[in-house]
Design a protein around this motif. Structure first.
Motif, short mmCIF file in Angstrom:
data_model
loop_
_atom_site.label_atom_id
_atom_site.label_comp_id
_atom_site.label_asym_id
_atom_site.label_seq_id
_atom_site.Cartn_x
_atom_site.Cartn_y
_atom_site.Cartn_z
N TRP A 169 99.36 29.24 -1.63
CA TRP A 169 100.82 29.32 -1.64
C TRP A 169 101.45 27.93 -1.71
O TRP A 169 102.64 27.80 -2.00
N TYR A 183 96.88 35.25 -4.16
CA TYR A 183 97.34 34.66 -2.90
C TYR A 183 96.77 35.50 -1.76
O TYR A 183 96.44 36.66 -1.94
N ALA A 188 100.53 33.59 3.74
CA ALA A 188 101.80 33.82 3.05
C ALA A 188 102.99 33.29 3.85
O ALA A 188 102.98 33.32 5.09
N SER A 203 98.68 37.06 -8.42
CA SER A 203 99.67 36.18 -9.04
C SER A 203 100.05 36.75 -10.40
O SER A 203 99.43 37.70 -10.91
#
Length: 210
Positions: A169, A183, A188, A203
């Motif tokens: 990220w 991710y 996150a 992604s």
């Protein structure tokens, strides 16, 4: 073999992958090609049903002669996507012409007719900086146009903790070599919804390639 059999895996469930991106690179007094001849002979003598995987990266006349010696020994040929580009190749690891490429493609297609598999892969980066249509979507079309039945990208998730905090990220620059296609929820930001829970978050690069 006993270890794999104990886990209900047959010879069709895995591939032997001795060298990454094979070319005439010197290794212990011989080239990678020569080492591959020796290793494939030894492994196939132990078990003729083992399946060998090879991803060559150079396709000049001398390379093709070397690959010819492995005809019939390799179950899966996975070539770098540069082989499919209709231009001469100048650069690593060796330069070769578009004419050389056509001869190499014919070799792999003949192997395909003989029951071997013809795959392609690509390995450029940092992947977050590359054009989504060019690197991901166009790659699939190139494979389809050339009758290739397997494709792969380096890599699914490769974050370098020594260069970043270890999270895909994070912002990136051209020094981080971030190759991530997913991710992870554990890293996150707070504004990413936790419901529904999705531990691996694709992604746009991963979605376009898929």
């Amino acid at each position: 073999e006993e270890y794999l059999r104990d886990r209900s895996m047959s010879n069709n469930d895995y591939l032997m992958y001795p060298f990454d991106e094979t070319y005439d690179n010197p290794i212990l007094g011989r080239t990678e090609y020569q080492a591959m001849y020796e290793l494939s002979d030894e492994l196939l003598r132990i078990n003729p049903d083992l399946q060998m995987f090879l991803n060559p990266v150079s396709f000049g006349p001398e390379d093709l002669k070397a690959l010819e010696k492995l005809r019939g020994s390799v179950a899966v040929w996975s070539v770098n996507v540069r082989l499919l580009e209709k231009v001469d190749h100048i650069g690593w690891p060796n330069s070769f012409t578009y004419g050389d490429k056509l001869k190499a493609i014919e070799f792999f297609k003949q192997e395909q007719k003989n029951g071997r598999q013809f795959w392609a892969y690509q390995c450029d980066g940092p992947m977050k900086a590359l054009d989504i249509n060019g690197y991901y979507r166009r790659f699939a079309w190139l494979c389809w146009m050339n009758g290739i039945t397997g494709m792969s990208i380096w890599s699914y998730n490769d974050v370098r903790p020594e260069r970043t905090s270890g999270s895909s990220w994070d912002d990136f620059d051209f020094k981080t070599a971030d190759f991530s296609m997913i991710y992870e929820m554990r890293n996150a930001p707070d504004d990413i919804p936790r419901e529904p829970f999705e531990p691996l978050i694709p992604s746009r690069r991963w979605q376009v390639w898929r």
